[in-house]
Motif scaffolding. Sequence first.
Motif, PDB file in Angstrom:
ATOM      1  N   HIS A  34       0.875  -1.170   0.005  1.00 51.51           N
ATOM      2  CA  HIS A  34      -0.061   0.153   0.142  1.00 51.51           C
ATOM      3  C   HIS A  34       0.916   1.233   0.151  1.00 51.51           C
ATOM      4  O   HIS A  34       0.540   2.244  -0.732  1.00 51.51           O
ATOM      5  N   LYS A  35       2.118   1.220   0.719  1.00 54.31           N
ATOM      6  CA  LYS A  35       2.860   2.632   0.893  1.00 54.31           C
ATOM      7  C   LYS A  35       3.657   2.721  -0.657  1.00 54.31           C
ATOM      8  O   LYS A  35       3.801   3.819  -1.078  1.00 54.31           O
ATOM      9  N   GLU A  37       2.545   1.671  -3.403  1.00 57.77           N
ATOM     10  CA  GLU A  37       1.444   1.958  -4.342  1.00 57.77           C
ATOM     11  C   GLU A  37       1.244   3.496  -4.303  1.00 57.77           C
ATOM     12  O   GLU A  37       1.217   4.251  -5.117  1.00 57.77           O
ATOM     13  N   ASN A  38       1.194   4.016  -2.960  1.00 51.83           N
ATOM     14  CA  ASN A  38       0.794   5.438  -2.735  1.00 51.83           C
ATOM     15  C   ASN A  38       2.050   6.292  -2.952  1.00 51.83           C
ATOM     16  O   ASN A  38       1.805   7.530  -2.982  1.00 51.83           O
ATOM     17  N   ALA A  40       3.786   8.441  -5.347  1.00 55.41           N
ATOM     18  CA  ALA A  40       3.761   8.866  -6.838  1.00 55.41           C
ATOM     19  C   ALA A  40       4.993   8.787  -7.417  1.00 55.41           C
ATOM     20  O   ALA A  40       6.076   9.166  -7.009  1.00 55.41           O
ATOM     21  N   SER A  51       9.408   8.824   3.165  1.00 51.86           N
ATOM     22  CA  SER A  51       8.564   7.690   3.334  1.00 51.86           C
ATOM     23  C   SER A  51       9.118   6.445   3.575  1.00 51.86           C
ATOM     24  O   SER A  51       8.369   5.785   4.389  1.00 51.86           O
TER      25      SER A  51
END
Length: 184
Positions: A34-35, A37-38, A40, A51
């Motif tokens: 999820h991280k 994928e998010n 950009a 991140s």
Amino acid sequence: MTHLCTLFFLILLLCQGCSHHPAPNVPDMSLTLHKVENLALGTLKDGLEQSFGQPQYVAGPYPEQNTVEWFYGKGHYNRAAFLMDGASSRVTSKFWNIEEGDPERKLEVALARYPQAHFMKRDSKFIHAHRGHPTDVWYEDQALGLSILVKKATNEVDAIYWCSVNEAQKDATCLKTRMDRDWR
């Protein structure tokens, strides 16, 4: 007196361990699909570091392609990788390695994760040296820059790749194209 010196020395050692030092910027052990994928594509190196922390391993810079790869994982296992343009320090491609036990290992789960995608299926260009034919299949949505690598024999997902859609997918900007070559 000897016991007092020993006690003082032990207290000194304990206090040194208690001193407050800022935590080093280490890879985020809560690394998740999820991280990844998010994050950009186009994110600057600083945003990637914010991140996920410092990478476990850095490959490059590769002067002929002007790129750097950052790898995150456990031990010698790469769970995630990010390709950055050397000039702009922007992420141009990312990769997530699917492990045994991940729900996305099942092709139908991985495909359902991206309902907006219109996947086209094709054989890999990589020719297995001992078998003489491709052993992988790609499910690709070039409009989204999203590709899922599947093992033909087991129909299990091996990895998910994302590449920038605003430029041609080539080795210099896309981790997937580095993987999908005819190595005969």
